[in-house]
Design a protein around this motif. Structure first.
Motif, PDB file in Angstrom:
ATOM      1  N   ARG A   9       0.830  -1.203   0.000  1.00 40.85           N
ATOM      2  CA  ARG A   9       0.000   0.000   0.000  1.00 40.85           C
ATOM      3  C   ARG A   9       0.866   1.255   0.000  1.00 40.85           C
ATOM      4  O   ARG A   9       0.478   2.287  -0.546  1.00 40.85           O
ATOM      5  N   TYR A  33      -5.814  -2.797 -15.764  1.00 39.36           N
ATOM      6  CA  TYR A  33      -5.310  -1.469 -16.134  1.00 39.36           C
ATOM      7  C   TYR A  33      -4.400  -0.943 -15.032  1.00 39.36           C
ATOM      8  O   TYR A  33      -4.633  -1.190 -13.845  1.00 39.36           O
ATOM      9  N   TYR A  35      -2.880   2.850 -13.684  1.00 34.39           N
ATOM     10  CA  TYR A  35      -2.959   4.301 -13.764  1.00 34.39           C
ATOM     11  C   TYR A  35      -1.980   4.901 -12.764  1.00 34.39           C
ATOM     12  O   TYR A  35      -1.590   4.269 -11.785  1.00 34.39           O
ATOM     13  N   GLN A 102     -14.801  -0.163 -14.630  1.00 29.56           N
ATOM     14  CA  GLN A 102     -13.513  -0.593 -14.107  1.00 29.56           C
ATOM     15  C   GLN A 102     -13.565  -0.489 -12.590  1.00 29.56           C
ATOM     16  O   GLN A 102     -13.971   0.533 -12.037  1.00 29.56           O
ATOM     17  N   PHE A 103     -13.149  -1.553 -11.936  1.00 32.14           N
ATOM     18  CA  PHE A 103     -13.114  -1.605 -10.484  1.00 32.14           C
ATOM     19  C   PHE A 103     -11.686  -1.312 -10.034  1.00 32.14           C
ATOM     20  O   PHE A 103     -10.750  -1.992 -10.478  1.00 32.14           O
ATOM     21  N   PHE A 104     -11.538  -0.347  -9.176  1.00 35.59           N
ATOM     22  CA  PHE A 104     -10.212   0.116  -8.777  1.00 35.59           C
ATOM     23  C   PHE A 104      -9.774  -0.482  -7.452  1.00 35.59           C
ATOM     24  O   PHE A 104     -10.590  -0.672  -6.535  1.00 35.59           O
ATOM     25  N   GLY A 105      -8.485  -0.719  -7.357  1.00 31.87           N
ATOM     26  CA  GLY A 105      -7.880  -1.091  -6.103  1.00 31.87           C
ATOM     27  C   GLY A 105      -7.559   0.134  -5.270  1.00 31.87           C
ATOM     28  O   GLY A 105      -7.752   1.273  -5.723  1.00 31.87           O
ATOM     29  N   PRO A 106      -7.037  -0.069  -4.056  1.00 32.63           N
ATOM     30  CA  PRO A 106      -6.764   1.051  -3.146  1.00 32.63           C
ATOM     31  C   PRO A 106      -5.522   1.849  -3.512  1.00 32.63           C
ATOM     32  O   PRO A 106      -5.329   2.954  -3.009  1.00 32.63           O
TER      33      PRO A 106
END
Lengths: 113, 111
Positions: A9, A33, A35, A102-106
């Motif tokens: 993290r 993806y 970013y 799109q599902f984003f991670g932390p």
């Protein structure tokens, strides 16, 4: 399924060191993806995979950056010879198919000293 | 090219006030349009989307209409709550399946 996960993290490194980040997408999602987001800005596209194939890379992705998704599941993003300008939040997202949410991670927050 | 212009923040509103966050875009082709939200300490979450002209996306009391003629996708909510405090991102998804995010608009709702 608990969603997209990213590890670590937080990462603090010295300039010139190499770092590697990992992303585990939602299990049935075939697209993944990467970013980059800097403070006060929206995320900027870096690259994406469909299964194990890397289909597109942004001009932001210099030759010090490399991404892999060897088995079409998790992905790694490596930055070689880090520079202070690489300090940012690196976000991973996954989706099922094209034009879908799109599902984003932390995110992984990188600080280069 | 593709770009997004989003209303600058921060925006501070009192509870139950009306919210508008403007978003205009330039894109090749006909993108799908999304609003994502980022609550404090959390990752980006989809708020709503619209995939073609005149479609209205809605969720949690928020709405946005895909206006092809003005290339806009303004976000509105009639009565904001403290729990709506977050950063909101407008994001067209182009035909190459790439998101182009705006800079984000920070919203703080005070009781």
């Amino acid at each position: 399924d608990t969603g997209v996960s990213q590890d670590p993290r937080h990462k603090i490194t010295k300039r010139g060191q190499n770092v590697t980040f990992r992303c585990d997408p939602i299990s049935e999602h075939n697209r993944l993806y990467w970013y980059r987001q800097t403070l006060g800005q929206g995320p900027e596209f870096l690259t994406y995979f469909q299964n194990e194939a890397q289909l597109e890379k942004s001009r932001l992705l210099s030759d010090r950056f490399s991404a892999e998704r060897p088995k079409g599941s998790f992905s790694t993003l490596e930055i070689q010879r880090t520079e202070q300008g690489d300090s940012a939040m690196y976000l991973c997202a996954s989706s099922l198919g094209v034009y879908n949410e799109q599902f984003f991670g932390p995110g992984t927050r990188l600080t280069v000293l | 090219g593709n770009s997004v212009t989003q209303m600058e923040g921060p925006v501070t509103l009192s509870e139950e006030a009306f919210l508008t966050i403007n978003c205009t875009y330039t894109a090749t082709g006909y993108p799908s349009l999304f609003w994502y939200v980022q609550y404090p300490g959390e990752g980006l979450q989809l708020l709503l989307k619209a995939t073609k002209a005149d479609d209205k996306g809605s969720n949690k009391g928020f709405e946005a209409t895909y206006r092809k003629e003005t290339t806009s996708f303004h976000l509105e909510k009639g009565s904001v709550q403290v729990s709506d405090s977050a950063v909101y991102f407008c994001a067209p998804l182009n035909t190459g399946n790439q998101f182009y995010f705006g800079t984000g608009t920070s919203l703080t709702v005070i009781p």
